[in-house]
Motif scaffolding. Structure first.
Motif, mmCIF file in Angstrom:
data_model
loop_
_atom_site.group_PDB
_atom_site.id
_atom_site.type_symbol
_atom_site.label_atom_id
_atom_site.label_comp_id
_atom_site.label_asym_id
_atom_site.label_seq_id
_atom_site.Cartn_x
_atom_site.Cartn_y
_atom_site.Cartn_z
ATOM 1 N N ARG A 432 17.562 101.618 56.866
ATOM 2 C CA ARG A 432 17.356 101.697 58.321
ATOM 3 C C ARG A 432 16.279 102.732 58.641
ATOM 4 O O ARG A 432 15.439 102.519 59.499
ATOM 5 N N ARG A 433 16.320 103.868 57.913
ATOM 6 C CA ARG A 433 15.378 104.940 58.258
ATOM 7 C C ARG A 433 14.062 104.871 57.497
ATOM 8 O O ARG A 433 13.028 105.265 58.009
ATOM 9 N N CYS A 434 14.090 104.391 56.243
ATOM 10 C CA CYS A 434 12.917 104.608 55.394
ATOM 11 C C CYS A 434 11.922 103.458 55.325
ATOM 12 O O CYS A 434 10.795 103.647 54.889
ATOM 13 N N ASN A 435 12.341 102.252 55.719
ATOM 14 C CA ASN A 435 11.423 101.118 55.567
ATOM 15 C C ASN A 435 10.124 101.307 56.333
ATOM 16 O O ASN A 435 9.035 101.092 55.804
ATOM 17 N N LEU A 436 10.282 101.725 57.578
ATOM 18 C CA LEU A 436 9.096 101.910 58.413
ATOM 19 C C LEU A 436 8.227 103.038 57.848
ATOM 20 O O LEU A 436 7.004 102.916 57.750
ATOM 21 N N GLU A 437 8.902 104.130 57.435
ATOM 22 C CA GLU A 437 8.172 105.267 56.840
ATOM 23 C C GLU A 437 7.360 104.810 55.632
ATOM 24 O O GLU A 437 6.199 105.162 55.476
ATOM 25 N N ALA A 438 8.006 104.009 54.771
ATOM 26 C CA ALA A 438 7.324 103.559 53.548
ATOM 27 C C ALA A 438 6.115 102.703 53.917
ATOM 28 O O ALA A 438 5.037 102.843 53.322
ATOM 29 N N ALA A 439 6.288 101.829 54.907
ATOM 30 C CA ALA A 439 5.169 100.962 55.317
ATOM 31 C C ALA A 439 4.013 101.821 55.812
ATOM 32 O O ALA A 439 2.846 101.545 55.520
ATOM 33 N N LEU A 440 4.352 102.888 56.538
ATOM 34 C CA LEU A 440 3.280 103.728 57.077
ATOM 35 C C LEU A 440 2.556 104.492 55.965
ATOM 36 O O LEU A 440 1.343 104.681 56.024
ATOM 37 N N VAL A 441 3.308 104.897 54.937
ATOM 38 C CA VAL A 441 2.659 105.569 53.792
ATOM 39 C C VAL A 441 1.670 104.601 53.147
ATOM 40 O O VAL A 441 0.518 104.961 52.858
ATOM 41 N N LEU A 442 2.108 103.365 52.945
ATOM 42 C CA LEU A 442 1.232 102.381 52.302
ATOM 43 C C LEU A 442 0.019 102.086 53.180
ATOM 44 O O LEU A 442 -1.100 101.949 52.695
ATOM 45 N N TYR A 443 0.265 102.029 54.482
ATOM 46 C CA TYR A 443 -0.834 101.760 55.416
ATOM 47 C C TYR A 443 -1.843 102.913 55.385
ATOM 48 O O TYR A 443 -3.054 102.703 55.256
ATOM 49 N N SER A 444 -1.313 104.150 55.444
ATOM 50 C CA SER A 444 -2.208 105.320 55.446
ATOM 51 C C SER A 444 -3.018 105.398 54.158
ATOM 52 O O SER A 444 -4.146 105.867 54.152
ATOM 53 N N ALA A 445 -2.410 104.937 53.055
ATOM 54 C CA ALA A 445 -3.136 104.994 51.777
ATOM 55 C C ALA A 445 -4.085 103.807 51.630
ATOM 56 O O ALA A 445 -4.706 103.640 50.572
ATOM 57 N N GLY A 446 -4.132 102.962 52.654
ATOM 58 C CA GLY A 446 -5.049 101.818 52.608
ATOM 59 C C GLY A 446 -4.562 100.694 51.700
ATOM 60 O O GLY A 446 -5.333 99.837 51.283
ATOM 61 N N MET A 447 -3.260 100.705 51.395
ATOM 62 C CA MET A 447 -2.766 99.677 50.471
ATOM 63 C C MET A 447 -2.301 98.423 51.182
ATOM 64 O O MET A 447 -2.188 97.366 50.568
ATOM 65 N N ILE A 448 -1.937 98.561 52.441
ATOM 66 C CA ILE A 448 -1.609 97.351 53.199
ATOM 67 C C ILE A 448 -2.376 97.386 54.515
ATOM 68 O O ILE A 448 -2.736 98.461 55.008
#
Ligand code: FAD
Length: 509
Positions: A432-448
């Motif tokens: 519930r808490r971490c999915n969005l966070e993980a997506a944002l990490v990947l987005y910030s790293a330019g991976m998605i």
């Protein structure tokens, strides 16, 4: 068209094992997996490295294979195993005649079993019921099935193998393997194709014009929060339902059921299965009665031919070899047999070395302990991201660095893949808490791409829901968690607003 000597179809533990075995022999291998590594039966198992005890009466050949592979894996992959040891326990009312058959069976199959008094068993495992009347200690161990599969694929790639995930094989014609990847159809030409597609083996064989008979049997497992025992606890009886409880990371797994299944995908979990598993597990390991059930999951066992024998099948055709059945515990041996046949067909003389070659070199330097504990011999690579300490998943303690490590090094394409490597979203709140966070990490790293953040999060949550729904009616806390998730994410309008906002933003970029 790409060319290789061998194309392995299926990236479960067997396919990854075959790829590593062949790559170590200098064979040019391409592995194609239609989803993520380990996403089939492998990731749906308990991850128990059987001592062999479970099969000594019902299937002595499998028991002997387990005993010997257990010893080998302890040598070649110690950092990927938790040497928990195991207990077989007989309960009041169980068939006493089975106990002596077990002892004789262990002797015959080479399974080490030491008898303990019930008091000794309870001292070792205070969470056990007082109804235990007989106990044997055995050499069980526990592995994270996803990680061991990834480690095999990673080791294979270091030896030159190519590993493609999300690459579904859709046609095989005289060594020409057609597969779909990123919405495109591609071809690879192989001298030999190895069909390591588990319960899908009959379908894949059919693509190549071969017929094999395989029956899938569904098994369900419950995940309880916390470790209710430090050993694997097995019931001392003929293999039946709800026989195995084991500590896995910071959870306890209780399984499994056994029922024939018609479908290979989208099969469900019946409420009765959950009831049987709870009843059996909580009778033996009474500590579980006070533990919360986090979720349930189910998988299919590939059983070849008739009956419930658990050994494996190698079906060699000219240029097309099927290896299926068996167990997680015996994957290395299965890979050895399949690879021997490949080499015979290719005229390659190199011999199997996987019984003596470590799966990745283990480094034991200071500062690596935490990473080694979580990622085995892959911990050295994980530690390279140690400066990114921000916690992304609070329940499982997964850091930003670990998310990036998995995404960059371990064949990940989405948040679900990252979860399987790191345990992100596998704890109390189920993502519930971490999915969005993980997506944002990947987005910030330019991976998605920003346009996929929404789909990534939704797909990951949907997958979590699958395991929560079958138990929601029976476990209040799970129902509450689901409602909270729904309130946080379930509102489609909320997603639409985010999407609109992002689209609006694009106009200004
Ligand atoms: C509930 C349960 C519990 C179990 N517990 C244990 C245990 O504790 N210990 C143990 O030793 N064994 C256990 N087993 C058995 C064990 O899980 C399996 O025997 C083993 O994982 C099979 O591995 P595999 O690689 O052969 O198959 P899979 O893991 O199913 O791999 C096959 C792969 O092929 C891929 N594939 C299929 N079709 C295609 C295609 N067209 N193109 C590309 N890829 C394709 C699939 O996506 C899949 O990833 C358990 C099984 C179940 C169901």
């Amino acid at each position: 068209m790409e060319k290789c000597e061998v194309c392995v179809v299926g990236g479960g533990i067997t396919g990854a094992g075959v790829a590593r075995d062949l790559a170590l022999r200098g064979v040019d291998v391409v592995l194609l997996e239609k989803g993520d590594l380990g996403v089939g039966s492998t990731g749906r198992s308990h991850g128990l490295l059987h001592s062999g005890g479970r099969y000594v009466v019902s299937d002595p050949e499998s028991a002997a294979q387990c005993a010997s592979e257990n010893r080998i894996l302890r040598r070649i992959a110690p950092s990927f195993l938790k040497d928990t040891g195991g207990l077989f326990v007989g309960m009041k009312g169980d068939d006493e005649e089975y106990y002596s058959r077990f002892v004789k069976g262990c002797r015959r199959a080479g399974v080490r079993a030491e008898e303990l008094s019930p008091e000794e068993a309870l001292r070792l495992e205070p969470g056990l019921s007082d109804d235990v009347e007989v106990a044997f200690r055995v050499m069980d161990a526990v592995a994270d099935p996803f990680l061991l599969t990834v480690a095999n694929a990673y080791a294979a790639s270091l030896e030159g193998a190519e590993v493609h995930t999300y690459a579904e094989v859709v046609g095989i014609d005289d060594g020409e393997v057609r597969f779909r990847s990123n919405g495109r159809e591609r071809l690879v030409k192989a001298e030999v194709v190895v069909n390591a597609s588990g319960v899908w083996a009959a379908r894949v064989a059919e693509l190549a014009g071969h017929a094999i008979t395989l029956k899938p049997y569904r098994g369900t497992i419950l995940v309880y929060a916390g470790r209710a025992s430090e050993h694997v606890i097995n019931r001392l009886r003929m293999p039946s339902q709800g026989d195995i409880m084991l500590p896995h990371r910071n959870t306890t797994l209780a399984g499994t059921t056994f029922s024939p299944e018609e479908r290979l995908e989208r099969y469900g979990i019946e409420p009765e299965e959950v009831q049987v598993l709870r009843r059996e597990a909580e009778r033996v390991l009474v500590k579980l009665r006070t533990r919360r059930i986090l979720r349930a999951y189910a998988g299919l066992r590939p059983i070849v031919g008739e009956g419930r024998k658990r050994d494996f099948s190698l079906i060699p055709e000219d240029g097309f070899i099927t290896i299926t059945g068996g167990k997680f515990t015996t994957y290395r041996l299965m890979a050895e047999h399949a690879s021997d046949e490949v080499c015979r067909q290719l005229g390659v003389r190199a011999r199997c070395t996987t019984a003596t070659t470590s799966i990745l070199e283990e480094e034991d330097r200071e500062g690596l302990e935490l990473y080694r504990e979580r990622y085995g011999a892959l911990g050295t690579q994980a530690a390279e991201y140690a400066d990114r300490r921000r916690r992304i998943c609070l329940c499982e303690g997964v850091t930003e660095g670990e998310v990036l490590f998995a995404a960059e090094k371990l064949f990940c394409r989405n948040i679900r893949d990252i979860r399987r490597r790191t345990r992100l979203g596998m704890g109390y709140c189920q993502g519930r808490r971490c999915n969005l966070e993980a997506a944002l990490v990947l987005y910030s790293a330019g991976m998605i791409d920003h346009s996929t953040v929404h789909t990534q999060v939704l797909n990951s949550l949907r997958e979590r829901w699958k395991g929560l729904l079958p138990i929601a009616a029976q476990v209040d806390e799970v129902l509450r968690e689901l409602r909270l998730m729904e309130a946080t994410f379930g509102c489609a309008a909320c997603y639409d607003r985010i999407k609109k906002h992002v689209r609006g933003l694009e106009r200004f970029l």
